[in-house]
Every structure is written in C-alpha cells, then in structure tokens.
Motif scaffolding. Sequence first.
Motif, mmCIF file in Angstrom:
data_model
loop_
_atom_site.group_PDB
_atom_site.id
_atom_site.type_symbol
_atom_site.label_atom_id
_atom_site.label_comp_id
_atom_site.label_asym_id
_atom_site.label_seq_id
_atom_site.Cartn_x
_atom_site.Cartn_y
_atom_site.Cartn_z
ATOM 1 N N ARG A 100 20.700 -38.021 -103.909
ATOM 2 C CA ARG A 100 21.558 -37.246 -104.815
ATOM 3 C C ARG A 100 21.860 -35.849 -104.277
ATOM 4 O O ARG A 100 22.825 -35.212 -104.695
ATOM 5 N N VAL A 101 21.018 -35.375 -103.376
ATOM 6 C CA VAL A 101 21.265 -34.059 -102.759
ATOM 7 C C VAL A 101 21.252 -34.249 -101.239
ATOM 8 O O VAL A 101 20.270 -34.750 -100.682
ATOM 9 N N LEU A 102 22.356 -33.871 -100.595
ATOM 10 C CA LEU A 102 22.473 -34.065 -99.146
ATOM 11 C C LEU A 102 22.721 -32.728 -98.460
ATOM 12 O O LEU A 102 23.675 -32.020 -98.788
ATOM 13 N N LEU A 103 21.838 -32.404 -97.528
ATOM 14 C CA LEU A 103 21.985 -31.171 -96.750
ATOM 15 C C LEU A 103 22.593 -31.499 -95.389
ATOM 16 O O LEU A 103 22.122 -32.400 -94.699
ATOM 17 N N VAL A 104 23.647 -30.785 -95.036
ATOM 18 C CA VAL A 104 24.259 -30.984 -93.722
ATOM 19 C C VAL A 104 24.496 -29.619 -93.098
ATOM 20 O O VAL A 104 24.907 -28.668 -93.771
ATOM 21 N N GLY A 105 24.239 -29.547 -91.801
ATOM 22 C CA GLY A 105 24.481 -28.305 -91.079
ATOM 23 C C GLY A 105 25.488 -28.524 -89.969
ATOM 24 O O GLY A 105 25.654 -29.640 -89.480
ATOM 25 N N GLY A 106 26.144 -27.482 -89.584
ATOM 26 C CA GLY A 106 27.084 -27.586 -88.475
ATOM 27 C C GLY A 106 27.179 -26.260 -87.752
ATOM 28 O O GLY A 106 26.726 -25.223 -88.242
ATOM 29 N N THR A 107 27.764 -26.325 -86.566
ATOM 30 C CA THR A 107 28.091 -25.096 -85.860
ATOM 31 C C THR A 107 29.600 -25.083 -85.720
ATOM 32 O O THR A 107 30.230 -26.133 -85.681
ATOM 33 N N LEU A 168 23.797 -25.134 -104.832
ATOM 34 C CA LEU A 168 23.041 -25.397 -103.605
ATOM 35 C C LEU A 168 23.400 -24.384 -102.519
ATOM 36 O O LEU A 168 22.562 -24.026 -101.687
ATOM 37 N N ALA A 169 24.650 -23.904 -102.549
ATOM 38 C CA ALA A 169 25.024 -22.839 -101.607
ATOM 39 C C ALA A 169 24.188 -21.592 -101.876
ATOM 40 O O ALA A 169 23.745 -20.915 -100.943
ATOM 41 N N GLU A 170 23.930 -21.322 -103.159
ATOM 42 C CA GLU A 170 23.083 -20.161 -103.497
ATOM 43 C C GLU A 170 21.646 -20.381 -103.017
ATOM 44 O O GLU A 170 20.994 -19.447 -102.542
ATOM 45 N N VAL A 234 34.787 -36.102 -99.805
ATOM 46 C CA VAL A 234 35.232 -37.063 -100.822
ATOM 47 C C VAL A 234 34.228 -38.217 -100.912
ATOM 48 O O VAL A 234 33.833 -38.643 -102.000
ATOM 49 N N LEU A 235 33.824 -38.698 -99.748
ATOM 50 C CA LEU A 235 32.866 -39.806 -99.725
ATOM 51 C C LEU A 235 31.559 -39.404 -100.418
ATOM 52 O O LEU A 235 30.991 -40.170 -101.193
ATOM 53 N N ALA A 236 31.104 -38.173 -100.169
ATOM 54 C CA ALA A 236 29.884 -37.694 -100.821
ATOM 55 C C ALA A 236 30.076 -37.680 -102.340
ATOM 56 O O ALA A 236 29.217 -38.141 -103.095
ATOM 57 N N ARG A 237 31.219 -37.186 -102.786
ATOM 58 C CA ARG A 237 31.466 -37.083 -104.233
ATOM 59 C C ARG A 237 31.536 -38.463 -104.863
ATOM 60 O O ARG A 237 30.985 -38.709 -105.930
ATOM 61 N N VAL A 238 32.226 -39.378 -104.193
ATOM 62 C CA VAL A 238 32.364 -40.738 -104.710
ATOM 63 C C VAL A 238 30.993 -41.423 -104.794
ATOM 64 O O VAL A 238 30.735 -42.220 -105.696
ATOM 65 N N CYS A 239 30.115 -41.093 -103.873
ATOM 66 C CA CYS A 239 28.765 -41.675 -103.881
ATOM 67 C C CYS A 239 27.829 -40.938 -104.843
ATOM 68 O O CYS A 239 26.634 -41.253 -104.913
ATOM 69 N N GLY A 240 28.345 -39.935 -105.572
ATOM 70 C CA GLY A 240 27.525 -39.214 -106.553
ATOM 71 C C GLY A 240 26.525 -38.256 -105.922
ATOM 72 O O GLY A 240 25.449 -38.022 -106.464
ATOM 73 N N ILE A 241 26.882 -37.723 -104.759
ATOM 74 C CA ILE A 241 25.943 -36.871 -104.014
ATOM 75 C C ILE A 241 26.407 -35.407 -104.047
ATOM 76 O O ILE A 241 27.571 -35.121 -103.792
ATOM 77 N N HIS A 242 25.461 -34.487 -104.353
ATOM 78 C CA HIS A 242 25.732 -33.048 -104.226
ATOM 79 C C HIS A 242 25.639 -32.691 -102.743
ATOM 80 O O HIS A 242 24.606 -32.950 -102.116
ATOM 81 N N LEU A 243 26.674 -32.075 -102.213
ATOM 82 C CA LEU A 243 26.713 -31.777 -100.781
ATOM 83 C C LEU A 243 26.418 -30.297 -100.543
ATOM 84 O O LEU A 243 27.140 -29.423 -101.037
ATOM 85 N N ALA A 244 25.328 -30.042 -99.821
ATOM 86 C CA ALA A 244 24.984 -28.663 -99.441
ATOM 87 C C ALA A 244 25.352 -28.498 -97.968
ATOM 88 O O ALA A 244 24.807 -29.200 -97.118
#
Length: 317
Positions: A100-107, A168-170, A234-244
């Motif tokens: 339900r909560v997914l953390l992703v990082g990028g550069t 989650l951004a906070e 969109v895929l995260a939202r459709v899967c019911g996942i909060h994206l951080a």
Amino acid sequence: MSSSVDYVGPRAAFATLGGSPTWGLGDLFHDFAAKHGHARLGVHRPRTPYGLGPQVEHYRSPSGREFLRIPTYGQVVDEDPQLHGSEWKTFWILWKAGVRVLLVGGTSGSCDWRRTAVDEDAVRPGDLVLPKSYLTRDTMPTGLPGTELEFCLPRQVAIMDDPFCPPLAETLRAGAGRLRDFRFRRIHGPEAGVVLNRWLAGNGFESLATCRMLEASGRQIGMPVITGDCVSPVLARVCGIHLAYYHVVANWGTGLEPEDPTIALNRLYMETLPAVAAAFELAFLDEASEPTTCRCRELLRTRPPEYARALSPPAAK
Ligand SMILES: [Zn+2]
C-alpha cells in the motif's frame, strides 16, 4: 501471457523499488541494511502472468516491520524493460503482495531555467526534490493486462492530481533533515512545483533539444522540470498504492551546461550517494506510517455502472 498464475511470495504493506540512488551498492544493499539492523528474511523470484518476475527481497526492520524490496524498478540485467513488460511484472507483484505504500528513488538532471549562480531557488545538482507532478511522452502502462485492472477506465478513473502522496513527501522531507553526516544543498518539496519528466527505460538520456524544450516549457508553466526515472504514477494509483517519490538531482540536463553528465553521475553514484540514499530509504521503510490524510485512494474515482455497460460485453468464456 497466462492469467492463471498465482502469486507465490512474501506479502507486506510497505515496499521499495530502490532505484539509481543506491546503484553504487551493486547487489550488496542487504549488507548495508544488516549493518543498520534490517534483516533480510528471504529472496524470491515470483512468476507473473507476463513471465518470470524480478527479484523480491523480504526484510524485517529494527521496529519489526516487514517490507519488500525489488531492486532497480524491477529491471533485470540484459533485458529491455519495455520489451519484457518489466513494469507490469513489478506492479503485479506489488499488487498481489498487498503493498500500500511504495517508496521509489531516482536521480535526475535539472532543466531549470534559473541557472545563474545567484539564483538560490533553482533546482541544482546536489538538491533533493519531492516532485509535485510529472510529464510523460511515452505510452506508460496504466493497468495490468490479464487481470481486473487491465482496462478499468469505464469502472474507475485515476485523477492525477497529487500523483506523489503529499503526506509521504513530508515524511521524506523530515527524514532528509535527520540524516547523519549529510545535508542536501536544498530540499524542494511539492510546494516548489517541480515536474518530473518520466523516463524509465532506454539506452540514452534526453537530447539537447529535448532538454532545451523542457527548460522552455518549465519557464512557461512556472514549474521547473527534472528528467529522471519514474515508474507509472497511474499504475500505482490504479493498484491502490501511495507513491512516495524522491529525486536526487545529479547534473544539469544534457547540453544545458558544458559538463559531461556521466562524469558527475559516476562520482555521485559510487562515492557520495549509495550510503546516504540507502540509509534514507531504510529509515523511511522503518518509520513511515500509512497516510490517512491524502487523497490517493479518493482520486481513484468510481464511475456510474452505465459506463461499463456502454462498452461491448466481454467474450463468453
Ligand atoms: Zn497517499
């Protein structure tokens, strides 16, 4: 594709897809995690309807929370992520595992038009960005073929306001402030309106022309653009996942400054970033709570049943 595949693997409410900030650790993320009190309970390789999935690592944090980690956005070495349905496989696993909560990082590379040395507000290398929105120029996946989420638009529509969960951004902002021995030059939260130009898979960075265009459109809409890895919101939202989502700005966009971005990137990836990003991610996974004040769930809007009936009925089985 085989719709009859069952998910066999660990389940957890929290997960991370890692990302380029921790690349410098290679396959030794678990070693680093162990030093910070996170136990790796197992390593799995689940089958998915789209073929063999990526590696799924199962962890227990110091506070006792279990979480999953799929390395580098679910990408597999020597496989073209798009050709092999990497995002479908990865999100199918997250969805089936109950994440339900997914953390992703990028550069990312900054295409901010405000580049003079005195412009302190500009998004510059060394900054941390918690993006406000995203742009995409590829056809990104928005559903999971062969499941009830294949094409759910007539039944529910994802409104893409707040694609990256604001509470989650906070949590991420607070976590960045608590990092030991490291300070980002500046943290740009959602209020800064930074736009992440989606780029997930491919063998080249944006061209000079693309970067100039992103720079100009950023100025026009008053929202600076960064270019970098971004799984489908969109895929995260459709899967019911909060994206951080967090981004570490590594360089300027190609051609905007006379630097070779790969030199800055390799130095950053190998020397500065891995330990900082891994500690940042692990602390988030240990401490973050599931948000209750965001609109991520509400923004997946249910539609009147008439809409689905307005399409041809499914083929008789
Ligand atoms: Zn949320």
